[in-house]
Design a protein around this motif. Structure first.
Motif, short mmCIF file in Angstrom:
data_model
loop_
_atom_site.label_atom_id
_atom_site.label_comp_id
_atom_site.label_asym_id
_atom_site.label_seq_id
_atom_site.Cartn_x
_atom_site.Cartn_y
_atom_site.Cartn_z
N ARG A 150 0.82 -1.21 0.00
CA ARG A 150 0.00 0.00 0.00
C ARG A 150 0.86 1.26 0.00
O ARG A 150 0.56 2.22 -0.70
N LYS A 151 1.93 1.26 0.78
CA LYS A 151 2.77 2.45 0.83
C LYS A 151 3.47 2.69 -0.49
O LYS A 151 3.54 3.82 -0.98
N GLU A 152 3.99 1.62 -1.09
CA GLU A 152 4.70 1.76 -2.35
C GLU A 152 3.79 2.36 -3.42
O GLU A 152 4.17 3.32 -4.12
N ILE A 153 2.58 1.84 -3.53
CA ILE A 153 1.66 2.32 -4.55
C ILE A 153 1.15 3.72 -4.20
O ILE A 153 1.01 4.59 -5.08
N VAL A 220 -5.31 -7.02 14.22
CA VAL A 220 -4.05 -6.73 13.52
C VAL A 220 -3.99 -7.64 12.30
O VAL A 220 -4.16 -8.86 12.42
N LEU A 221 -3.74 -7.07 11.13
CA LEU A 221 -3.53 -7.86 9.93
C LEU A 221 -2.02 -8.01 9.73
O LEU A 221 -1.33 -7.03 9.50
N LEU A 286 -10.13 -15.47 2.24
CA LEU A 286 -9.64 -14.18 2.74
C LEU A 286 -10.51 -13.02 2.27
O LEU A 286 -10.85 -12.14 3.07
N ALA A 287 -10.86 -12.99 0.99
CA ALA A 287 -11.63 -11.85 0.46
C ALA A 287 -12.94 -11.67 1.22
O ALA A 287 -13.28 -10.56 1.65
N ILE A 308 -5.17 -6.09 -0.58
CA ILE A 308 -5.89 -6.26 0.69
C ILE A 308 -6.41 -4.91 1.18
O ILE A 308 -7.55 -4.80 1.65
N ALA A 309 -5.59 -3.88 1.06
CA ALA A 309 -6.05 -2.54 1.47
C ALA A 309 -7.27 -2.12 0.66
O ALA A 309 -8.25 -1.60 1.21
N ASN A 310 -7.23 -2.35 -0.65
CA ASN A 310 -8.37 -1.99 -1.50
C ASN A 310 -9.62 -2.76 -1.10
O ASN A 310 -10.73 -2.21 -1.11
N ARG A 311 -9.45 -4.03 -0.74
CA ARG A 311 -10.60 -4.84 -0.35
C ARG A 311 -11.22 -4.33 0.94
O ARG A 311 -12.45 -4.26 1.08
#
Length: 623
Positions: A150-153, A220-221, A286-287, A308-311
């Protein structure tokens, strides 16, 4: 790997295994046609560019064969890099460790090599600048959201939007053209015994849940397989060199865990070990599980896959970004782990002594780099405790030493020649610890300039090893001690001075490391490498590396009112004193070397053969 040594023994055609193969997986000529096929897929969905990282969904340094997309497309086999494919151009971005390697492995007519100053600037700046220079405003760049954090994108998207470019998550385009892509791994998962971990997973789960979930966050994930392995006291075998299982985990406030991994990987003892508070769920679940959660969910932005963040966001679940709450506790060894690591280094030191004695005895007989790798593996296997090597052994003679992460192949293999140096960087995975040691060995009469530089490198190792520092300091302060003598000679190296090392886990571990960008405090119980070096392109390379554990300084000469920390060296392997220019060592440095070698001789000699004992006495003689 828990069963690597046994498996290889049974399959090997010789009495001793070769854990490392020497096949050349890099075939540069395959790059252009594969790139052309990728571009057709890009054009079909309106992409002007596409990102191909050297990464999997789990953020590991080593990836399974099915995740070697960058290697398959470009031929580059290094452990860090990114390719960007555009309609007419393509570039591969690598840091200083891989600059020479990338130039040798990729077809430079198809891929240009772009260097990244890894120590002083984030990769995204080089990437976003190159994209802005080569794309028109309004262009769309695609990426696989599983393979980027998530941080990279987030950071890259922010940079690109300033230039009028768009990032778009799409299905993986390399997978669509990789017809013979290997299947995902199905490595066995086993419990990690308490006699090596020093703490039950029940205790760890409660401790982390209490420390991380005291506020608004409800779960916590955990996206790092190494953090999951530590938290649950399990070890896996999904990838070589690092004994972890591909998995994601959710730690709840009541310290229970939802573990998303293929159930068939878990042996019966592992299932019993995890029951009743760890529920193993299929990754396909998971989704749906993410969509059913109520937030906030605590996650590390630097390890959380963007998918995962987007989901979570799509389901209206808030994410609280923060540090992985397992990372620092994992890196801070308890007394059982420190004791185990010390024993692992004594065992490994004896294997290294056998190898170095063999090398000095046989160097003039025309041995090759591959011969050296095989002999070192033989020595480690004969300990009876080796589970795997901790990374691909680097045995680089002469000009190959300038390739920082050189891996010998049948094509690159060369004889070790008199007048050259042999750089050997290697390590072992043992149940009680992970080792990593580098020694540069002089063969015959080595050029005085190389001897001078080698001496400056050793002086840097000694300076950091002797250092004391106030509690709370980071690796930024310590890094300069290793470079000082090289800097005074107008020299430097393009990698960090040291990295954290896992406990029967990854040989490269955070958050601790010794480097210009380090921000994590160095704490008692952490194990770090100390490895200054110097590399001259296509000529030679030298590096000397020990592992050391951080402890509180309690020496008789302690003064002042601050708590001070220091290192205790774990590695027990002689440093080649015959390659030193002794006139450049001061009395303090000579005393450190003599004391170190005395401890090596005392601790390691009883574990060695008569041949190695005889060599050790000479190698550890006072200077």
């Amino acid at each position: 790997m828990l069963r690597a040594a046994c498996r290889v023994r049974s399959e090997a055609a010789t009495p001793y295994s070769v854990l490392q193969d020497f096949d050349n997986r890099s075939i540069p000529r395959q790059g252009p046609p594969r790139l052309a096929r990728l571009r057709k897929k890009m054009s079909a969905i309106g992409l002007a560019g596409y990102l191909i990282p050297r990464a999997d969904a789990y953020g590991g340094e080593w990836v399974a064969p099915c995740d070697r997309r960058l290697e398959w497309l470009t031929g580059f086999t290094g452990t860090a890099g990114l390719c960007i494919a555009l309609e007419k151009r393509a570039a591969i971005f690598v840091d200083a460790r891989y600059r020479i390697q990338a130039g040798l492995q990729v077809d430079r007519r198809a891929f240009e090599t772009r260097g990244i100053d890894r120590l002083n600037a984030p990769r995204r700046k080089a990437v976003s600048t190159w994209l802005a220079e080569n794309l028109e405003k309004g262009s769309v760049v695609g990426y696989d959201s599983w393979l980027h954090t998530r941080k990279e994108i987030g950071d890259l998207r922010s940079d690109l939007e300033c230039g009028g470019l768009e990032l778009k998550a799409v299905a993986n385009l390399v997978d669509k053209i990789w017809m013979d892509r290997p299947p995902p791994p199905l490595g066995r998962v086993e419990p990690y015994p308490i006699e090596y971990s020093g703490e039950t997973h029940e205790s760890k789960r409660i401790r982390i849940a209490n420390s991380a979930l005291g506020g608004k966050s409800k779960a916590v994930l955990v996206a790092s397989p190494e953090s999951i392995a530590w938290l649950l006291n399990i070890r896996g075998s999904d990838i070589q060199r690092t004994p972890v299982a591909h998995a994601f985990a959710i730690l709840n406030k009541d310290a229970s865990v939802e573990l998303f991994a293929l159930p068939e990987k878990f042996c019966e003892s592992a299932r019993r070990h995890l029951e009743p508070n760890v529920c193993i769920r299929h990754p396909d679940a998971l989704a749906g599980f993410l969509s059913s959660m109520s937030g906030p969910v605590l996650a590390n932005e630097s390890t959380l896959p963007d998918w995962i963040a987007n989901r979570l966001y799509a389901a209206g679940v808030d994410i609280e970004f923060g540090d992985d709450p397992c990372e620092a506790p994992k890196a801070t060894r308890n007394s059982v782990e420190v004791k185990g690591a010390a024993e692992a280094h004594l065992r490994d030191g004896a294997a290294m002594a056998e190898f170095l004695a063999w090398t000095h005895l046989n160097a003039s007989k025309g041995i090759t780099e591959i011969d050296a790798v095989r002999q070192l593996e033989k020595c480690r296997i004969e300990t009876g405790a080796l589970r795997d090597i901790s990374f691909e052994t680097i045995a680089a003679s002469g000009p190959n030493g300038a390739i920082v992460h050189y891996n010998v192949t049948k094509q690159s293999n060369r004889k070790i020649r008199s007048g050259e140096t042999l750089l050997v960087d290697s390590g072992g995975q043992y149940l009680d610890g992970t080792t990593d040691v580098t020694r540069t060995i002089g063969i015959g009469n080595v050029d005085p300039e190389i001897r001078m530089i080698y001496t400056l490198v050793v002086k840097g190792l000694i300076a950091v090893s002797q250092c004391r520092w106030p509690s709370g300091k980071t690796g930024i302060e310590l890094d300069a001690f290793a470079r000082y003598h090289l800097w005074m000679a107008g020299l430097d190296y393009g990698h960090s001075t040291g990295h954290g090392v896992g406990h029967f886990l990854g040989v490269h571990e955070g958050p601790q490391y010794l480097g210009p960008n380090s921000r994590a405090p160095i704490r008692p119980g952490m194990i770090l490498s100390i490895e200054p070096g110097y590399y001259r392109d296509f000529k030679f390379g030298v590096r000397t590396e020990n592992l050391a554990v951080v402890k509180k300084f309690t020496g008789a000469s302690k003064k002042g009112d601050q708590e001070m920390l220091c290192f205790r060296t774990l590695t027990r392997v002689p440093i080649d004193i015959s390659l030193l220019d002794l006139t450049r060592l001061n009395e303090c440095e000579r005393a450190w070397l003599n004391e170190y070698h005395a401890s090596v001789l005392e601790d390691v000699a009883p574990r060695c053969s008569a041949m190695a004992k005889s060599w050790l006495k000479s190698a550890c003689a006072p200077i």
